[in-house]
Design a protein around this motif. Structure first.
Motif, short mmCIF file in Angstrom:
data_model
loop_
_atom_site.label_atom_id
_atom_site.label_comp_id
_atom_site.label_asym_id
_atom_site.label_seq_id
_atom_site.Cartn_x
_atom_site.Cartn_y
_atom_site.Cartn_z
N TYR A 58 0.83 -1.20 0.00
CA TYR A 58 0.00 0.00 0.00
C TYR A 58 0.87 1.25 0.00
O TYR A 58 0.62 2.19 -0.77
CB TYR A 58 -0.93 0.01 1.20
N GLU A 59 1.89 1.29 0.87
CA GLU A 59 2.77 2.46 0.91
C GLU A 59 3.43 2.67 -0.45
O GLU A 59 3.50 3.80 -0.96
CB GLU A 59 3.83 2.30 1.99
N LEU A 62 0.93 4.13 -2.93
CA LEU A 62 0.59 5.52 -2.61
C LEU A 62 1.74 6.45 -2.97
O LEU A 62 1.52 7.54 -3.55
CB LEU A 62 0.26 5.64 -1.13
N ALA A 132 -3.40 12.50 -1.31
CA ALA A 132 -2.33 11.52 -1.49
C ALA A 132 -0.97 12.13 -1.20
O ALA A 132 -0.09 11.46 -0.61
CB ALA A 132 -2.37 10.94 -2.90
N GLN A 135 -0.69 12.25 2.58
CA GLN A 135 -0.46 10.91 3.13
C GLN A 135 0.97 10.45 2.86
O GLN A 135 1.63 9.88 3.75
CB GLN A 135 -1.45 9.93 2.50
N SER A 331 -9.69 8.07 -1.83
CA SER A 331 -8.58 7.31 -2.41
C SER A 331 -8.98 6.63 -3.72
O SER A 331 -9.12 5.40 -3.79
CB SER A 331 -8.08 6.26 -1.41
N TYR A 333 -7.81 5.28 -6.36
CA TYR A 333 -6.68 4.70 -7.09
C TYR A 333 -6.78 3.18 -7.06
O TYR A 333 -7.20 2.59 -6.07
CB TYR A 333 -5.35 5.16 -6.47
N GLU A 365 -6.43 1.13 2.70
CA GLU A 365 -6.94 2.21 1.86
C GLU A 365 -7.88 3.14 2.60
O GLU A 365 -7.88 4.34 2.38
CB GLU A 365 -7.68 1.63 0.64
#
Length: 642
Positions: A58-59, A62, A132, A135, A331, A333, A365
């Protein structure tokens, strides 16, 4: 600017619109009050859960989004939008058209010749990519993400004065942008340079004033009004030190309590008859329930929405039923059909007992940012279910998952529905076998808009080459059919529904019989008609004989062998008018389409069987007609129809 024909509107609506326009002029040309100091929002602090997100897929995804934003590559609507370093916020970069700074009511945003594709412009101006950046900064500590966020905000403020230009023409888009700004305030607002922060908070407060007077009560009382109410209430929480905040919170929460009862059917299905909008709406209702104590009836209806979404999505991907607008509440994406995973996970964390697929990565997410929770909640198996108010039946047998929509059309003019009553999608082992085509476009291409939402693009029957209803612009259908769910049983799984239109009654009966799904279409009426039964496989097919076709995931479509004097014919095409799939608006790929074509007097029967095995050999389908009914036989299995 076209003046609405008020003679067709109720006195209440006329009064509402007159007050609205007077308020807009006062807002646009009056002086702006200073913004009050914001109050903290009741979301978890990121510091508590950021360590769990680091070094995760996930990181990485992002940060890839944020890196692209630095390079002015924006992932929007399934494609990548490229801009110059200095973003022109009112420009449609695809066509190069850019609107000016007239009072927002004078902007021709629905005219692609003058404004370009307004949806692409609006999507960028939702500013979800700025969230984003915030984050990514928190995860990495990189200052360049934060510096670019400030640059873009200042640029937007310079180019979009209050109530002027393209980005004030839709209250829903104002709401989405306000929600993104709320997240920026929550995540990194304290780090914003003070001069920019004062100016930006003043504009954010203006977003609330705009929403208060421009709620889509009459214009679009669907997810538009819902999103606006969510944002207005949240802004009331942020600006609690201003007297307007009380009105904003009361208006927003009152509307949402009403909307969840009127927009969601008792069985949990959303009244737009769109699976994608159902995800949208579920996210909005959950977000509000996290911010505000809601009524027991609100929570009960939200639970029903979760149950319906789980039935559609098991084990994790929703089929596209009805419109897909490409956006997302938070989010936006990744693969759009997988958005339901994060929604179901967050709902399971909120309620503690609603179903989800048990994938730990689905927490990241949405759930951790909204709820700060990562509790161990057992996954639940999918089961066959009927949703009688929505008209959707779900078959779950072994690794087979069928979603059948007997209603097809939503409320009113069914603007986000497709002409696909009695259509079904099919998956095996999580692999698509029969698909829905998606949406592709709303207004950019009227022909493709109607092709993608037309009857022939779905797994059902078309009569006389006409859709089940008459398209009336991009967001309306006229002459809607009458649909009725006549029978459903779980064991054995059996479905019978009818769609009546253009003087013809199309009955579809489906029966699961030990590894074979039998489908019988009966057309009743008068005279002779051109009849077409369409099947839309997800990928390549092989024709083993005139009556046996192998579809993806080793599923065999078995048809009757031609009979003497049988005028039916089988056509297999790629692309064309109806062989397409759109994974997101603006994107399309050719797909096979199977068409059984015949000219027949009514009544008439068209049959098919889908063989799954193992241990069942595909064979041509046998149709035995007797005075008391019809028996279909294939692969040693049979089904009887009265």
């Amino acid at each position: 600017m076209e003046i609405p024909r008020l003679v067709k509107r109720s006195p209440q609506e006329i009064a509402f619109r007159l007050r609205q326009e007077a308020a807009n002029l006062w807002l646009a040309f009056g002086s702006a009050p200073p913004a009050p100091d914001p109050s903290p929002l009741p979301f978890p602090r990121p510091e508590a859960f950021l360590p769990e997100l680091r070094n995760s897929p996930y990181e990485n995804s992002l940060i890839a989004v944020a890196e692209g934003v630095l390079q002015r590559r924006f992932p929007l609507l399934g494609t990548t939008l490229h801009t110059q370093r200095e973003i022109r916020w009112r420009r449609d970069y695809g066509s190069g058209k850019e609107t000016g700074l007239d009072y927002f009511r004078r902007i021709p945003y629905l005219d692609p010749e003058r404004a370009g594709d307004h949806k692409v412009v609006w999507e960028l101006n939702r500013h979800q990519h700025l969230v984003a950046l915030a984050q990514a900064h928190l995860l990495t500590g990189r200052s360049d993400f934060l510096d670019d966020l400030w640059i873009q905000l200042e640029s937007w403020l310079d180019q979009n004065p209050f109530c002027r230009g393209m980005n004030w023409t839709s209250a829903l888009e104002v709401a989405f942008r306000a929600l993104s700004w709320l997240w920026i305030e929550h995540l990194v607002g304290s780090q914003m340079p003070k001069p920019l922060r004062r100016r930006w908070l003043a504009m954010l407060f203006q977003h609330g004033r705009y929403l208060e007077y421009n709620l889509s009560v009459y214009f679009a009382p669907n997810t538009h009004l819902q999103g606006e109410a969510v944002a207005l209430h949240a802004l009331g929480l942020l600006f609690q030190k201003n007297s307007a905040s009380i009105r904003w919170r009361q208006t927003g929460s009152t509307l949402l309590e009403q909307i969840i009862q009127t927009h969601v059917r008792p069985d949990g299905g959303h009244f737009e008859q769109s699976s994608y909008y159902h995800v949208y709406a579920t996210d909005m209702f959950l977000f509000h329930a996290q911010l505000q104590q809601v009524s027991p009836s609100y929570l009960a209806r939200l639970r029903k929405m979760v149950g319906y979404l789980w039935a559609l999505a098991s084990p994790g991907n929703i089929p596209f039923l009805g419109d897909d607008d490409g956006g997302r509440f938070f989010s936006p994406y990744g693969p759009r059909r997988e958005f339901s995973r994060a929604t179901l996970t967050a709902c399971a964390q909120f309620f503690h007992d609603t179903p989800w697929n048990g994938d730990p990565s689905a927490f990241n997410e949405l759930a951790v940012w909204w709820l700060g929770k990562r509790e161990s909640i057992p996954a639940k198996p999918a089961v066959s279910m009927l949703f009688p108010d929505t008209g959707v039946a779900v078959l779950c047998e072994a690794d087979v998952h069928v979603v059948a929509d007997t209603r097809g059309f939503g409320f009113g003019g069914a603007g986000h529905s497709h002409a696909h009553a009695l259509h079904f999608t099919l998956r095996r082992g999580g692999v698509d076998v029969l698909i829905d085509p998606g949406t592709y476009t709303y207004v950019a291409d009227p022909v493709l808009r109607n092709n993608f939402r037309g009857t022939a693009a779905h797994n059902t029957v078309r009569v006389d080459r006409l859709d089940q209803a008459t398209p009336a612009g991009p967001f309306r259908w006229n002459n809607l059919p009458e649909t009725e769910l006549l029978h459903w049983s779980e064991q054995p799984w059996r479905l019978h529904a009818v769609c009546r239109y253009r003087g013809v009654a199309h009955h579809r009966e489906m029966v699961w019989s030990g590894g074979v799904l039998f489908v019988l279409d009966r057309l009743e009426g008068q005279g002779s008609h051109q009849l077409e039964q369409f099947w839309h496989p997800a990928g390549d097919i092989q024709q083993h004989s005139p009556a046996i076709l192998e579809l993806p995931a080793k599923v065999f479509l078995c048809l009757p062998l031609p009979q003497d004097r049988d005028t039916s014919s089988l056509h297999i095409e790629d692309g064309g008018d109806f062989g397409w799939y759109s994974s997101a608006p603006g994107s399309r790929e050719g797909r096979p389409v199977i068409r059984v074509d015949l000219h027949s007097s009514l009544p008439c029967k068209i049959a098919a069987a889908f063989v799954f095995g193992p241990g069942i050999e595909p064979a041509p389908l046998t149709v035995n007609v007797a005075p008391d009914g019809v028996r279909l036989e294939c692969g040693g299995r049979h089904a009887d129809f009265v």
